[in-house]
Write a protein that holds these residues in place. Sequence first.
Motif: not given
Length: 252
Positions: A98-112, A155-161, A197-203
């Motif tokens: 969460i809060g990682g790369p946006d859709m333009c930065e997301l790696e294809i390998d991660t998506w797949d 900033r969580l597009m692969a998971y959301v999709a 979800t331990a890594y999820v930012p407090r905000e």
Amino acid sequence: MNKLLAGKRLLITGAARGLGLDFAQAACAAGAQVVMADILDELVEQEAGALVEQGFDAVAVRLDLADPESIKAVAAFSAARFGEVDGLVNCGAIATGIGGPDMCELEIDTWDRVMTVNVRGTWLMSRAMVPHLAASTAGKIVNIASDTALWGAPRLMAYVASKGAVISMSRSMARELGAQNICVNTVCPGLTLVEATAYVPRERHEHYINGRAIQREQMPEDVTGSVLYLLSDLASFVTGQTLAVNGGFVCN
């Protein structure tokens, strides 16, 4: 807890930790026999063993949702263990940060990778279990998605999709499997306090809390009751539905 699932035979994926483990523990307490499947084989063995020590009927098996042969083997193992299977909970999944790369930065390998595990894995696991669920005459599939797919978390597009695909796929599955008396439903938890979800930012936690009708952290036990209900005979005429369990952050 009452024996809502007395005599039910279940397969729960992603059961080594997090919500999957909570579902397995709650199902056992409700009277079910449970096969706990996860790629974290040592951990899932340990957790199943702890349940056996408490007098419950649980057994562990390794599952790699990216491997079709592993999926087939787990389905065969469950059928051999029980003869017939009454319920499948597809909880196994992976997420990008969460809060990682946006859709333009997301790696294809991660998506797949996310799509392979979360979408194809859910489909193949369900497909492999259909004959065994149909044999029980009242089979249930509960697919665990996420409320991120209902509000479009950034900033969580692969998971959301992937979770949006699970929601849509579940509706189609419900239509196709209704003739075999198999109910298929989706549960969409909000951000829940578990290991994953331990890594999820407090905000982000605060964003959820402040946006909920019930303004507090979400705990695993807030979700388990919904899953147990959908696995039970009380939900035998409930299918094709999407249940958001998030304290009113999304009203679906």
